[in-house]
Design a protein around this motif. Structure first.
Motif, PDB file in Angstrom:
ATOM      1  N   ASP A  39       0.795  -1.356  -0.130  1.00  0.00           N
ATOM      2  CA  ASP A  39      -0.003   0.214  -0.036  1.00  0.00           C
ATOM      3  C   ASP A  39       1.010   1.158  -0.111  1.00  0.00           C
ATOM      4  O   ASP A  39       1.128   1.830   1.121  1.00  0.00           O
ATOM      5  CB  ASP A  39      -0.927  -0.118   1.323  1.00  0.00           C
ATOM      6  N   ARG A  41       0.396   4.064  -1.013  1.00  0.00           N
ATOM      7  CA  ARG A  41      -0.265   5.574  -0.294  1.00  0.00           C
ATOM      8  C   ARG A  41       0.236   5.793   1.043  1.00  0.00           C
ATOM      9  O   ARG A  41       0.239   6.515   1.465  1.00  0.00           O
ATOM     10  CB  ARG A  41      -1.936   5.511  -1.178  1.00  0.00           C
ATOM     11  N   THR A  42      -0.423   4.572   1.771  1.00  0.00           N
ATOM     12  CA  THR A  42      -0.181   4.759   3.113  1.00  0.00           C
ATOM     13  C   THR A  42       1.085   5.084   3.818  1.00  0.00           C
ATOM     14  O   THR A  42       1.368   5.794   4.566  1.00  0.00           O
ATOM     15  CB  THR A  42      -0.743   3.403   3.854  1.00  0.00           C
ATOM     16  N   SER A 153      -7.485   4.343   5.168  1.00  0.00           N
ATOM     17  CA  SER A 153      -6.970   4.316   3.607  1.00  0.00           C
ATOM     18  C   SER A 153      -7.639   2.920   2.935  1.00  0.00           C
ATOM     19  O   SER A 153      -8.191   2.826   2.114  1.00  0.00           O
ATOM     20  CB  SER A 153      -5.536   4.396   3.356  1.00  0.00           C
ATOM     21  N   THR A 229      -4.254  15.042   1.551  1.00  0.00           N
ATOM     22  CA  THR A 229      -4.276  13.856   0.745  1.00  0.00           C
ATOM     23  C   THR A 229      -5.056  12.715   1.590  1.00  0.00           C
ATOM     24  O   THR A 229      -5.451  11.732   0.929  1.00  0.00           O
ATOM     25  CB  THR A 229      -2.718  13.482   0.842  1.00  0.00           C
ATOM     26  N   HIS A 232      -8.373  12.272   0.441  1.00  0.00           N
ATOM     27  CA  HIS A 232      -8.406  11.936  -0.974  1.00  0.00           C
ATOM     28  C   HIS A 232      -8.810  13.214  -1.931  1.00  0.00           C
ATOM     29  O   HIS A 232      -9.311  13.024  -2.979  1.00  0.00           O
ATOM     30  CB  HIS A 232      -9.465  10.797  -1.041  1.00  0.00           C
ATOM     31  N   TRP A 236      -1.566  11.606  -3.843  1.00  0.00           N
ATOM     32  CA  TRP A 236      -0.331  11.317  -2.668  1.00  0.00           C
ATOM     33  C   TRP A 236       0.938  11.352  -3.414  1.00  0.00           C
ATOM     34  O   TRP A 236       2.141  11.729  -2.636  1.00  0.00           O
ATOM     35  CB  TRP A 236      -0.428   9.937  -2.014  1.00  0.00           C
ATOM     36  N   GLN A 237       1.163  11.043  -4.458  1.00  0.00           N
ATOM     37  CA  GLN A 237       2.326  11.290  -5.161  1.00  0.00           C
ATOM     38  C   GLN A 237       2.650  12.700  -5.206  1.00  0.00           C
ATOM     39  O   GLN A 237       3.918  12.885  -5.029  1.00  0.00           O
ATOM     40  CB  GLN A 237       2.256  10.448  -6.757  1.00  0.00           C
ATOM     41  N   THR A 240       3.665  13.948  -1.576  1.00  0.00           N
ATOM     42  CA  THR A 240       4.933  13.509  -1.171  1.00  0.00           C
ATOM     43  C   THR A 240       6.162  14.161  -1.787  1.00  0.00           C
ATOM     44  O   THR A 240       7.096  14.297  -1.069  1.00  0.00           O
ATOM     45  CB  THR A 240       4.959  11.580  -1.399  1.00  0.00           C
TER      46      THR A 240
END
Length: 383
Positions: A39, A41-42, A153, A229, A232, A236-237, A240
């Motif tokens: 995962d 994203r997490t 998430s 983020t 949603h 997230w990309q 980050t």
């Protein structure tokens, strides 16, 4: 060999997760499906929150807020309440780990000002309850602790639904904490005169808000981006990349403050869960154990392996994420290892009060079990 043994002792959960990943990989050989286990994203959001909180902590913002609150306190009962509730409310936003890293050392310094006898009488119960308070406060929000962020998430819940799910438990916890603080406060006589306290017990220059206003504003903006983020709104990309780039420019040493062992622990369990999920016999067995017993399975597992690994492990074998969220948050109570954050306080006690470690464990365990029983009763009544 000594270094290896020391590392294993320090990072037991990480080593277990990696060992399980390796063993399961011998059964389900690595292939292209492995990439889907993680995962990302997490992990990315967790990393961003870690470095942003580390940046704010280094600026001294949290300590400055705490000192400001203590200057307004005029009784020892109020002092007890402030020290405890700081951890409860801050755990909701800055995570339970950061709350304890910030405010437990602060508590040792504050109580030192009260004199030897008062400090000896109060330090163990206050630190124990600060630890419990941080774990209880953190359960209300998705960013309060790692297991919440992961399950939030994975579940697809809205942030409002998540908060409403945990709100009854947080409210009962707050009431019980305040009552406990009133009882402990009665053991103290006299008035608290407040005053300045320096974190770490070292002489420092007075905190100047103007001097840190610019970097603080940047970190606050980065924190808001992380929140967007989490719910949603932003990808997230991109966030980050922005967070890491900003921290590299401002103070690259902050990147070293992130808990990379926790991130690797997540990766190990992701691989293990993914592999076990592809072994029909094991998957069906674990599903039968967990299904319709999510709360109690999570509480029981947390007492042995702590609640973050319990959340990762059990999430692969149930779709009832709401009950699992309740279970792993309540499961942070009980034993000292039920929440890894609790070990932070224990390390400070072991350093400052080495001859009273056993007494601290006894006080913490008894108090934590009482809160666990109260919240389980609430869970049963809510159905």
């Amino acid at each position: 060999m000594k270094n290896v043994i020391a590392f294993v002792k320090k990072e037991v959960v990480l080593c277990i997760s990696l060992l399980l990943a390796v063993i399961s990989s011998c059964v389900v050989l690595p292939d292209k499906e492995y990439a889907g286990y993680i995962d990302y994203r997490t992990l990315a959001i967790l990393l961003c929150l870690m470095v942003v909180m580390a940046g704010l902590q280094k600026l001294g913002i949290f300590s400055w807020v705490a000192q400001g609150l203590l200057r307004r306190v005029r009784s020892f009962g109020g002092l007890v309440q402030v020290l405890m509730l700081l951890c409860f409310f801050s755990g909701m936003l800055i995570t339970n780990d950061v709350a304890l890293i910030t405010f437990v050392p602060f508590t040792f310094i504050v109580l030192e000002m009260m004199g030897g006898e008062q400090k000896r009488k109060l330090i163990l119960p206050i630190v124990a309850m600060q630890t419990i308070a941080a774990n209880l406060g953190s359960m209300l929000t998705p960013i309060g602790n790692p297991q919440n962020l992961y399950l939030y998430s994975k579940s697809g819940m809205s942030i409002g639904s998540f908060i409403l799910l945990m709100l009854p438990y947080a409210l009962l916890s707050l009431v019980l904490l305040v009552l406990w603080g009133m009882v402990l406060g009665k053991r103290c006589l006299g008035e608290w005169e407040g005053g300045a306290c320096s974190i770490g017990g070292q002489e420092k220059e007075p905190f100047c808000l103007k001097a840190v206003l610019a970097p603080m504003a940047v970190y606050v903006c980065l924190f808001l981006l992380c929140l967007l983020t989490v719910i949603h709104v932003l990808p997230w990309q991109a966030v980050t990349g922005i967070v890491l780039a900003a921290v590299l420019v401002m103070d690259r040493r902050i990147l070293g403050k992130a808990d990379y062992s926790l991130l690797l622990t997540f990766v190990g369990f992701f691989i293990f869960i993914g592999n076990v999920g592809r072994i029909a016999a094991f998957r069906e067995l674990l599903q039968n154990v967990v299904e319709n017993r999510e709360v109690y399975a999570a509480i029981a597992a947390s007492q042995i392996i702590s609640n973050v690994p319990a959340a990762l492990l059990l999430s692969g074998f149930t779709q009832n994420y709401g009950q699992l969220v309740i279970g792993v948050n309540l499961g942070g109570l009980g034993t000292l290892i039920a929440s890894m954050a609790s070990l932070i306080s224990y390390k400070y006690v072991a350093k400052e009060e080495p001859n009273r470690k056993g007494a601290y464990i006894a006080i913490f365990s008894a108090s934590s079990v009482c809160f666990l029983i109260a919240l389980v009763i609430l869970q049963i009544s809510l159905g």
